[in-house]
Every structure is written in structure tokens, then in C-alpha cells.
Design an enzyme around this catalytic site. Structure first.
Site, PDB file in Angstrom:
ATOM      1  N   TRP A   1     -41.246  17.209  47.980  1.00  0.00           N
ATOM      2  CA  TRP A   1     -40.430  15.851  47.815  1.00  0.00           C
ATOM      3  C   TRP A   1     -39.344  15.963  48.675  1.00  0.00           C
ATOM      4  O   TRP A   1     -38.662  14.830  48.868  1.00  0.00           O
ATOM      5  CB  TRP A   1     -40.321  15.629  46.524  1.00  0.00           C
ATOM      6  CG  TRP A   1     -39.471  16.250  45.803  1.00  0.00           C
ATOM      7  CD1 TRP A   1     -38.914  17.676  45.952  1.00  0.00           C
ATOM      8  CD2 TRP A   1     -38.363  15.946  44.836  1.00  0.00           C
ATOM      9  NE1 TRP A   1     -37.850  17.957  45.167  1.00  0.00           N
ATOM     10  CE2 TRP A   1     -37.796  17.114  44.378  1.00  0.00           C
ATOM     11  CE3 TRP A   1     -38.030  14.771  44.298  1.00  0.00           C
ATOM     12  CZ2 TRP A   1     -36.476  16.679  43.451  1.00  0.00           C
ATOM     13  CZ3 TRP A   1     -37.151  14.315  43.109  1.00  0.00           C
ATOM     14  CH2 TRP A   1     -36.639  15.532  42.930  1.00  0.00           C
ATOM     15  N   ASP A   2     -38.865  17.028  49.339  1.00  0.00           N
ATOM     16  CA  ASP A   2     -37.615  17.021  49.982  1.00  0.00           C
ATOM     17  C   ASP A   2     -37.374  15.929  50.845  1.00  0.00           C
ATOM     18  O   ASP A   2     -36.133  15.579  51.299  1.00  0.00           O
ATOM     19  CB  ASP A   2     -37.457  18.498  50.726  1.00  0.00           C
ATOM     20  CG  ASP A   2     -37.418  19.592  49.493  1.00  0.00           C
ATOM     21  OD1 ASP A   2     -38.522  19.623  48.781  1.00  0.00           O
ATOM     22  OD2 ASP A   2     -36.648  20.348  49.603  1.00  0.00           O
TER      23      ASP A   2
ATOM     24  N   GLU B   1     -37.809  22.219  37.452  1.00  0.00           N
ATOM     25  CA  GLU B   1     -39.104  22.771  37.432  1.00  0.00           C
ATOM     26  C   GLU B   1     -39.070  24.012  35.957  1.00  0.00           C
ATOM     27  O   GLU B   1     -40.056  24.828  35.970  1.00  0.00           O
ATOM     28  CB  GLU B   1     -39.475  23.637  38.523  1.00  0.00           C
ATOM     29  CG  GLU B   1     -39.511  22.572  39.603  1.00  0.00           C
ATOM     30  CD  GLU B   1     -39.889  23.324  40.952  1.00  0.00           C
ATOM     31  OE1 GLU B   1     -39.082  24.263  41.191  1.00  0.00           O
ATOM     32  OE2 GLU B   1     -40.460  22.522  41.797  1.00  0.00           O
TER      33      GLU B   1
HETATM   34  C1  BGC Z   1     -36.923  22.942  43.977  1.00  0.00           C
HETATM   35  C2  BGC Z   1     -37.808  21.729  44.361  1.00  0.00           C
HETATM   36  C3  BGC Z   1     -37.915  21.658  45.884  1.00  0.00           C
HETATM   37  C4  BGC Z   1     -38.446  23.011  46.256  1.00  0.00           C
HETATM   38  C5  BGC Z   1     -38.403  23.245  47.857  1.00  0.00           C
HETATM   39  C6  BGC Z   1     -37.322  24.107  44.515  1.00  0.00           C
HETATM   40  O1  BGC Z   1     -36.630  25.373  44.407  1.00  0.00           O
HETATM   41  O2  BGC Z   1     -36.972  22.966  42.664  1.00  0.00           O
HETATM   42  O3  BGC Z   1     -37.339  20.577  44.174  1.00  0.00           O
HETATM   43  O4  BGC Z   1     -38.702  20.720  46.470  1.00  0.00           O
HETATM   44  O5  BGC Z   1     -37.502  24.083  46.050  1.00  0.00           O
HETATM   45  O6  BGC Z   1     -37.172  22.656  48.487  1.00  0.00           O
END
Ligand code: BGC
Length: 838
Positions: free
Chosen positions: A395-396, A534
């Protein structure tokens, strides 16, 4: 003009007869004066050589043009503990199967392509030398000088070395490389040798090495990583060698061709080719002595079978390398292409923050360049700088596109195209889950299926654990958010009423389908999801993964439903009819979106928004105790798991979750959004919510610093600056401890640029106007940038006590600005200012 202009504000306007056009001296209309260009740091430098730091440098010195990238590895080194020379083509993935603990796992990842860098040298063995090829690790005492600098303005990486061999011979080596921003298929490496105090000959080998695999991330070592097959090599008279191969499953053919030339040129017999199936090399033995320097130039072309307007990758690469100019010619075109990019992405911030922001801008512009717009690629979370997260798209883009919208809208449009082309896959995923609409994957790669691995390794405990992050369905709202903001920033109704409306419709359908009405509550609920934080994947001791009513998910689902309904309401009738026909839309559907949007539930506890239902009942963590025991507790999830505990039990977040709402929505939008859902979100309640999570977040993602800096700056919170510093340090200081070496964090890099651009100015685009609501930080009160809003260029400058906005005289149309106290139309050649509180 300048209706509603406050007479007290400094203002200067000129009549049309006074306009002088683009040739006017670049005084106040220039975001940067020549002087400022000089002051601001354009070089990113390293002194000395430290093998422990080398992989980090390689990531931060990666050169790319959006089509392909190469890490900043020393050309004489091979993959090993200290070095990892990766080359990646944007969006080039391959799928492999591994067996892990008797379990079959399939994963897709960005492919490490054959290494085009190799260029090694040695004093020719006939000269009494040991015959060993030089590497910086070979003879550390002999490494008298080692300096590496990245020229951010022109995109050139240079190494300067002064070497002494065990016989006391001194050799100077200066080596520069570029990955052409002008011709995305070309790269070049120029090496200049000069002997100080000896005369003899030097042997140089220039090669393309196909013996590579994806071995850059230690955590993935148990998984298969060899993607290339059918390797073959060849040579073309007089100075070109080539290597071709194919990816094993995605069946992409790749060819690299290298042309190596020395000046002064030796006799024909000085050069010979050495070809094996895996390596194509050329060796040359040439004389060297004081006052008789030697330059070796290697020009490389890369083509794949996916390229357009070619016969095939081999003839295309050979032709390209044959016609390519020499290094200086390539550099001139490359530097001109970079100058064009910098003009569109002016950002001037004084001091060290400005220096780091420029590094961020450099990596953003080279990962997502105008060449990316020609490709079918999304926003890779870790840039094209390493293999972490396997080159996947998360989702970045939420942290990247709002920035690009105001500089490179055509690029934003193309990146949204990546999602649109994968709409069928998202529809399929939803259907397989028994839902309507589009369920976008948490991790996306080549064809848009869910690429999130089923298990992930906790390096601390050595255990492979189930990965439930695929339950982050909120990624769909990120896609919708970008569609909407892009439309607002550009006024591109052609897109919004066609592909944009299709995506919004299908994402809205998914949110409606997944929302269940709870009679007792009289509200809709979304169950079984994971939010941006997460850490929390399940309720403590629950059998099933997923949480109910994640506030972020529900609010953004409601926002998406409202925008989808609004779009359909405001679309021209004919366009709406076309859409209805294409996606089978009934009149009742938008009404239903509207209803669900108003009735989605948001949980609260102790007067603050709960991250999810039941969050308030989780245990409090002993933060101080953990900090004392472990120091760095960013990856609290791993620490707790290794202790046999689970982060699911605690009020502890990895990154901003509820607070993301304050990042995506302005204070006004946020209040309105909650009001729409039937909740009163007072400033007091929001502040209490911010404070609650501020104390309970470990910032285990670099995105967290950006979001906290943004939210706290708007709340005029004393802690804002420390998060700005943290966000700026994310990659250059590798604050997550070793992760940057595996790839930069593109979301955090772009997020810091946007923090200055939109966060501190309160800039947003709505109803065709540009809204400003500044919120400067005491530590960051001076900056300037240019932007493009709906086709009109603008300049903004923040100074203590004032935000100045002007439209350069050479623009065609006025811009409507909505300031906190008035609305003003600023015509070309005019400006206005907002007085800021002390
Ligand atoms: C983060 C996510 C992000 C992903 C890729 C993860 O560590 O928790 O929000 O999308 O990294 O950057």
C-alpha cells in the site's frame, strides 16, 4: 485580479504588458537561485572503506532510471558477506517453488539479473606482481585512499582510490558510472588508471556475469533463488561481448551487451575474449606509467523480450551498444535528462534536512521516473535497490502518489494503471473469497494475485510463523484514495469517469459486501481483518486470525464508499450510463454505498478511538522494562515471540494505525468524515487519541515516523520534530538496523518530501482550487518548492511568519487559492502571502 486580496499582505502584481515570459531572470520565480544550488548539498559522500558498511552504501548509492537499476557495488567484487551487486529491471518477476520443512512454498520475486558491473584489474603478473586481482578487501594496508561520492544532480557515482601494492607501487583509480536517464537501456562505467611511481602494464577484465541468484536477503536463504536459465554468451568484433538468458517461469528473455574500449588503445593482440556459458569477458593488457594514464570505458545495453519497438532483445542490445556514444556523450544526455527532472521537482530546504531530502528525492525520481510511465509497474516498497519484500508492491503508493500528483501527474496516472490492469485479478480474488467487487492483494507482483507469503521467519527465534498480513484489505482504500486525489490534483475527468470510476465502483462493492449489519448495534461491521499495524493479527489465544472493526479500515471504507457515491452522482449522465453498462451497475447500488458509509462502526474506549474492537481490553506492556532489557524494541513482535509470548496480547502497535486517518485526511475532512458516520470527533478527542497511541507504538516500520511527524505537526505537538528527524534518518542512518542494505524504504522517502510539500503547508487540491492551511514547525520554517496544479506551475516559499505563493509570469492561467481567511485568484506574474502566527 487577486480578488479578495488583503491589502495588508505584501503583494505585487503586474499588468499583462509587463510580463516578460520565461526568459525573465530566474529571480523570485525560481525555486532555487544558482547560489542556493551551490550551497545546498548535491553530493552524497563516503570517506574510507568499511566492509561492514558496504551493503548499506550499495543500497544508498544505487543508480537507476526507472527501467533498470544497479546497486552501488564495487565492480571488482562478487556477491558475498560484504558485497551484493544486484541489477533489477522494474517489474521483472519470476516464480519459484521451494520446499521448507516438508512444505511446498511458491513465491514470486523481482529477479536479480546478470551483473554488468564486473571490471577488475591487476598489475600484469609479468611485472613481478602476485597476479591477484584487486579488491578493496585484498590488501587493506594498501588502500591509501577510498572516497565514494554520489552526484545527486547528475546521477553519477564516483570512486576515487589510491592504492599501493606489496611492492610499493602506487596506483590511482578514478571510476564513474551512470545508468542513463536519457536512454533507459544504457549504462556506463569509466575507469581511469594512473601509475605514480612505476612503469609496466596493467591487465583489465571487463565482464558480464550470469552466475547470479537472489541471495541478497539472509532471511530468504532457505527459499529457492535461482531464476535464470538457458544462459549463453557471444562476442561481436571488435569490442562487444554479450550474455543472454531467460527467467525460468515468467519466460522473459534478457540480453546484456557490453562494449569495452581503452584509451590509448592497445594493439589488437592486447585484447582477447573469454567466453563461458555463464560469463562473457574481455581482457586487455596495456602499458601504464607516470604521465601515461589509461582510461577504460565500458558501455552496456540491456534489453528484454518485454521491450517495445524491437525485433528481439539480442539484436536490440547489440545495435544499441554499437551506436552508443562514449562516456562523455552519454553523460551529457544523462545530465540533461536529470536537469529536466530536477526542474519539475524543485524542493529547497536549507541545511542537513535539505541534504537528506535531496537524497530521498533522488531515489524517488530514479525508482519512478518518466521511463516507468512506459512500463507496467507499480510502486515497489523497497525501490529497485535490493531484494527485501521481493520487489513487491504494497500500500506504500499511498505515501508516494500524492507527492507525484503535483509534479509528475502522468507518472501517477501510469502507476494507477498498474492497479487498473490488475482489477480483473482483484475481482477474481474477491469472488474466490465469496465476495463481490475487487479485493486488491496486500502484496502484488506481476499479475495482481496475492503474493503475501504464507509464512515468515522470525530471525530472533529462528521459527517460521504464519503470515496473516494478507488480511490487510485496507489496501483497497489506498488504491481508491489515490484515484480520488489524483483526480482532484489534475482534473483528469477522462480518467476519473472511466478507469477511475471502475476501480472506485469495484472497491466500494467489496466494502459493501464485506460489511455485515449488526442489529444489536444498528451498525455495519467489518470482521476478520488486519489493520496497518501488523502486530495485531488475531485476538489473544484465538483460533482464527483477524480482528473486528479496525477503525482505520472502517473509516477509510466509509470514505471510499462516500467518494464512489459522490463520483457517480456528479458524473455526466452519458458517462455514468457507459459505466453502468460495463460493470452492471444498478441505480440502487450507490444508495446502498451511501447507507453503509454512514453506518459503519468505529469502536471507542476511554474516550479515544479504539484501534479495533476489544483493543481497550488488551494488557498494557511494560514499555520501560522492554526498553531497558533490549534497547531497540522496534520489532517488539519478534522479541515477544522469541520469549514465547505474543504481541497480540498487548496495547502495542508496530506503526501508526488509527493515526493514519490524520495523515490521509485534513482536520476538517476528518471531523466531517466522523460526522458522516454519526460520531462527534472533537479536537480534544482526537488529541487524546493521538496521545494514547503515541505512547503505545514501537515504530517498527519507517512509515510510522512519517505519519507521526505529519500528524503531530498539525497538532502543534512538541514531539513533531523528533519524528521528522526519525523519518529523515530512516534510510541514511538505517534506523531499522540493517534493513536499508536490503533496499531503501521508498514510502518513507517520498513521505518526507510530501511532509514538507503538503504536511507543513496544509496544501490540498479540491474543487479545482488549491487550499492552504500552513502549520510550520519552529525547526523547519524556511523552505521553497515548485509544483504543478491542473496544468499551472506555482512557486511556494515558507519564511518565518509568512507563506508566499506565486504564479510565474510565463504560465497561461490563474490559480484559485483558498487560504484560511480568503479566496484569491492569482494570475500569471502575481503572488500573494499568508501571514503566519508567531
Ligand atoms: C509495513 C507495511 C509496508 C511494508 C512495505 C511493512 O514493514 O508494516 O506498512 O507496506 O513494510 O513497505
Amino acid at each position: 485580479m487577486a480578488s479578495g486580496m488583503d491589502a495588508r499582505e505584501p503583494h505585487r502584481s503586474r499588468g499583462p504588458e509587463e510580463r516578460t515570459g520565461p526568459t525573465e531572470p530566474m529571480d523570485r520565480w525560481a525555486a532555487w537561485s544558482e547560489e542556493e544550488r551551490q550551497i545546498d548539498g548535491w553530493e552524497w559522500e563516503y570517506e574510507g572503506y568499511d566492509p561492514r558498511e558496504e551493503r548499506l552504501r550499495e543500497a544508498l548509492c544505487t543508480l537507476s532510471n526507472g527501467y533498470f537499476s544497479t546497486r552501488g557495488a564495487a565492480p571488482e567484487t562478487a556477491a558475498g558477506p560484504a558485497h551484493y551487486p544486484g541489477t533489477y529491471a522494474a517489474g521483472l518477476y519470476n516464480r519459484l517453488t521451494s520446499t521448507l520443512a516438508g512444505r511446498r512454498l511458491v513465491h514470486e520475486e523481482i529477479v536479480n539479473l546478470p551483473n554488468w558491473l564486473p571490471l577488475r584489474f591487476r598489475v600484469h603478473p609479468d611485472e613481478g606482481a602476485t597476479g591477484e586481482w584487486f579488491t578493496p578487501d585484498l590488501y587493506p594496508e594498501g588502500l591509501l585512499r577510498y572516497h565514494q561520492s554520489l552526484d545527486l544532480r547528475r546521477g553519477v557515482l564516483t570512486r576515487e582510490m589510491r592504492l599501493r601494492d606489496p611492492h610499493g607501487r602506487h596506483l590511482n583509480v578514478t571510476q564513474s558510472r551512470l545508468v542513463s536517464m536519457a536512454d533507459p537501456h544504457l549504462a556506463a562505467l569509466r575507469t581511469e588508471f594512473s601509475a605514480e611511481d612505476w612503469t609496466g602494464s596493467i591487465e583489465v577484465e571487463s565482464a558480464i556475469d550470469g552466475l547470479v541468484g537472489n541471495t541478497g536477503v539472509a532471511r530468504y536463504h532457505d527459499l529457492a533463488g535461482h531464476h535464470l536459465t538457458e544462459l549463453g554468451t557471444g562476442a561481436e568484433e571488435p569490442d562487444v561481448v554479450w550474455l543472454r538468458c531467460r527467467t525460468s517461469a515468467s519466460d522473459v528473455r534478457i540480453v546484456l551487451a557490453a562494449r569495452t574500449r581503452a584509451t590509448p588503445q592497445g594493439p589488437p593482440e592486447a585484447t582477447h575474449d573469454r567466453l563461458t556459458d555463464f560469463r562473457a569477458a574481455q581482457r586487455v593488457i596495456l602499458p601504464l606509467g607516470p604521465g601515461r594514464p589509461l582510461t577504460v570505458e565500458k558501455v552496456v545495453a540491456l534489453h528484454t523480450s518485454r521491450d517495445r519497438a524491437i525485433v528481439g532483445p539480442l539484436p536490440a542490445a547489440l545495435e544499441r551498444v554499437r551506436l552508443a556514444p562514449d562516456f562523455d556523450g552519454l553523460l551529457a544526455d544523462h545530465a540533461a535528462a536529470w536537469a529536466r527532472l530536477w526542474r519539475r521537482a524543485d524542493l529547497q530546504v536549507p541545511g542537513e534536512p535539505g541534504h537528506v531530502l535531496r537524497v530521498h528525492m533522488f531515489h524517488l525520481l530514479q525508482t519512478l521516473s518518466p521511463h516507468s510511465a512506459e512500463l507496467d509497474v507499480g510502486v515497489p516498497a523497497r525501490g529497485l535497490h535490493g531484494e527485501a519484500y521481493r520487489g513487491h508492491v504494497f500500500w506504500d503508493e499511498l505515501f508516494v502518489l500524492p507527492y507525484l500528483n503535483l509534479h509528475f501527474p502522468e507518472l501517477s496516472r501510469a502507476l494507477i494503471g498498474y492497479r487498473h490492469r490488475r482489477l480483473p485479478a482483484a475481482l477474481r480474488a474477491a469472488a474466490e473469497a465469496g465476495r463481490e467487487g475487487a479485493m486488491y492483494p496486500w502484496q502484488s507482483g506481476s499479475d495482481g494475485r496475492e503474493e503475501t507469503p504464507e509464512v515468515h521467519l522470525n530471525p530472533r527465534s529462528g521459527r517460521w510463523l504464519p503470515d496473516n498480513s494478507r488480511l490487510q484489505h485496507h489496501v483497497g482504500s489506498a488504491v481508491a484514495y489515490n484515484v480520488w486525489r489524483y483526480g482532484q490534483a489534475t482534473g483528469d475527468t477522462e480518467f476519473l469517469h472511466t478507469e477511475g470510476a471502475e476501480m472506485l465502483t469495484e472497491i466500494a462493492r467489496f466494502w459493501t459486501a464485506i460489511s455485515e449489519f449488526d442489529r444489536g448495534e444498528g451498525r455495519y461491521r467489518i470482521r476478520g481483518v488486519v489493520g496497518p499495524d501488523e502486530y495485531h493479527e488475531a485476538y489473544p489465544d484465538a483460533e482464527r486470525a483477524g480482528l473486528d472493526d479496525n477503525a482505520y479500515t472502517n473509516v477509510m471504507a466509509s470514505w471510499t464508499l462516500a467518494r464512489a457515491a459522490e463520483l457517480l452522482r456528479t458524473m455526466p449522465v452519458s458517462r455514468r450510463a457507459e459505466l453502468a453498462d460495463r460493470v452492471g451497475l444498478s441505480d440502487a447500488e450507490p444508495e446502498r454505498w451511501d447507507e453503509v458509509s454512514r453506518l459503519l462502526r468505529v469502536p471507542f474506549h476511554e474516550g479515544v478511538i479504539s484501534q479495533f474492537d476489544g483493543y481497550g481490553e488488551l494488557a498494557e506492556l511494560d514499555w520501560e522494562g522492554y526498553r531497558r532489557r533490549y534497547g531497540d524494541i522496534r520489532r517488539l513482535d519478534r522479541l515477544l515471540e522469541s520469549e514465547g509470548d505474543s504481541v497480540n496480547r498487548y496495547q502495542a502497535s508496530k506503526q501508526a494505525d488509527v493515526l493514519m486517518l490524520g495523515y490521509l485526511l485534513t482536520p476538517g475532512e476528518l471531523t466531517e468524515q466522523f460526522a458522516r458516520m454519526g460520531y462527534e470527533l472533537t479536537e480534544e478527542r482526537w488529541r487524546a487519541t493521538v496521545d494514547h497511541y503515541l505512547r503505545r507504538t514501537s515504530h517498527g516500520s519507517t512509515l510510522s515516523g512519517v505519519v507521526h511527524a505529519w500528524v503531530l505537526a498539525r497538532a502543534r505537538h512538541a514531539d513533531a520534530w523528533s519524528f521528522v528527524k526519525e523519518a529523515l534518518a530512516s534510510d541514511v542512518a538505517d534506523i531499522q538496523g540493517g534493513t536499508t542494505a536490503e533496499g531503501i524504504h521508498l514510502g518513507a522517502m517520498a513521505g518526507t518530501l510530501d511532509l514538507v510539500q503538503r504536511g507543513l503547508t496544509g496544501l490540498r487540491s479540491e474543487d479545482g482550487a488549491l487550499w492552504l492551511d500552513p502549520s510550520p514547525l519552529p525547526q523547519l520554517q524556511e523552505f521553497g518548492f515548485s509544483l504543478r496544479h491542473r496544468g499551472v506551475g506555482l512557486r511556494l516559499r515558507m519564511r518565518p511568519g509568512q507563506l508566499w505563493v506565486g504564479v510565474p509570469p510565463w504560465e497561461e492561467y490563474p490559480v484559485r487559492l483558498v487560504l484560511p481567511d480568503r479566496t484569491v485568484d492569482v494570475a500569471p506574474g502575481e503572488d500573494t502571502a499568508i501571514r503566519l502566527p508567531d
